[in-house]
Write a protein that holds these residues in place. Sequence first.
Motif, short mmCIF file in Angstrom:
data_model
loop_
_atom_site.label_atom_id
_atom_site.label_comp_id
_atom_site.label_asym_id
_atom_site.label_seq_id
_atom_site.Cartn_x
_atom_site.Cartn_y
_atom_site.Cartn_z
N VAL A 1 0.82 -1.26 0.05
CA VAL A 1 -0.18 0.09 -0.16
C VAL A 1 0.88 1.08 0.04
CG1 VAL A 1 -2.01 -0.93 0.94
CG2 VAL A 1 -0.17 -0.03 2.53
N THR A 2 2.07 1.14 -0.24
CA THR A 2 3.08 2.34 -0.12
C THR A 2 3.32 2.84 -1.59
OG1 THR A 2 5.02 0.80 -0.38
CG2 THR A 2 4.06 1.12 1.93
N THR A 3 3.27 2.21 -2.58
CA THR A 3 3.61 2.73 -3.89
C THR A 3 2.43 3.39 -4.45
OG1 THR A 3 2.96 0.47 -4.84
CG2 THR A 3 5.63 1.04 -4.31
N THR A 4 2.67 4.18 -5.71
CA THR A 4 1.63 4.89 -6.28
C THR A 4 0.73 3.73 -6.79
OG1 THR A 4 3.21 6.61 -7.00
CG2 THR A 4 1.03 6.37 -8.15
N ILE A 5 1.00 2.65 -7.38
CA ILE A 5 0.09 1.77 -7.78
C ILE A 5 0.41 0.28 -7.02
CG2 ILE A 5 -0.42 0.16 -9.98
CD1 ILE A 5 0.40 2.41 -11.65
N SER A 6 -0.82 0.01 -6.53
CA SER A 6 -0.87 -1.24 -5.66
C SER A 6 -0.49 -2.56 -6.50
CB SER A 6 -1.88 -1.32 -4.76
OG SER A 6 -2.13 -0.19 -3.77
N ASP A 7 0.10 -3.41 -5.95
CA ASP A 7 0.17 -4.74 -6.78
C ASP A 7 -0.68 -5.48 -5.88
OD1 ASP A 7 2.38 -3.76 -8.31
OD2 ASP A 7 3.82 -4.24 -6.53
N PHE A 8 -1.19 -6.73 -6.56
CA PHE A 8 -2.24 -7.39 -6.28
C PHE A 8 -1.71 -9.02 -6.72
CE2 PHE A 8 -4.47 -3.55 -7.12
CZ PHE A 8 -5.03 -3.31 -5.93
N ASP A 9 -2.19 -10.03 -5.97
CA ASP A 9 -2.05 -11.24 -6.11
C ASP A 9 -3.16 -12.00 -6.03
OD1 ASP A 9 0.62 -11.60 -6.56
OD2 ASP A 9 1.39 -11.80 -4.47
#
Length: 295
Positions: A198-206
């Motif tokens: 939740v820290t970057t501009t675009i969140s990564d999802f799994d």
Amino acid sequence: PSRSGGSWLMGILLCLLLWGSPGAWASYLRRSSSCTPIPHRMALCYNIGYSEMRIPNLLEHETMTEVIQQSSSWLPLLARECHPDARIFLCSLFAPICLDRLIYPCRSLCEAVKRSCAPVMACYGYPWPEILNCNKFPADHELCIAAVSTDENSSSRRMPRASCKDCELEEASTAREILENLCANDFAVKIRILRKNVTTTISDFDLDPGRVEVLKHGPLLRTEIPARLQQWLDIDATCVHNIMRGTHAGVFVVCGEVQSDKVVVNKAYAWQKKNRNLHQAVRRWKHHRCPEQAG
């Protein structure tokens, strides 16, 4: 912005129409520009990492009122999360950092943002503006603003691509309507999605591989569905972000279509106790016959 996409993109093109080549304008700016604080009202660039900017800027905006008005036209594009460095690129032009010389964005930064964001503009029928021709910017070995994010060709990360459509959670109105949506789409699955950060501009999802229930596989092989869905999570950041609504994990029923080398999710429902219609539809799906099957 599905309803007003054309208007904000037209605003972008108009605000860049008079920008000339960097060389001559840079010479003029060095003589005439002044430093001024970036105001709170300039949402595009306020709190970007530096506090002062030059006016006139690199887009020949001579007043702060003009800068704020024209820069706001780009906010919907950033909302599409088309590239994590899009804001840096735009602010280097709208709000150039106040140093003893003008610093332009590197050509590679422009090219990276263009690769991800130009397709979004194309969704609404607008090409990447010639006025933002990346060849106008300095090469990386010169003094310029470089990309911050991991290179999109790196094996460690795939750069998310923005969706052309606004994807939102559907209201599970009636079980019949849900069944009709499942019938109308190529595939339907019940999955669990996890947010990796939740820290970057675009969140990564799994995708949780242990929580994939295939309701309908259509033209896909059952065994390839998890990989295809993970690809969707990787490249369709806007859609997934809207579905997750700020949560860290969730179970959803999604259905969509297969488009050559990717899958596109058209409908998404949150799997919650209160969604009784959704639960009923999934229970009935096993014995449900779609209209074309019934015929």
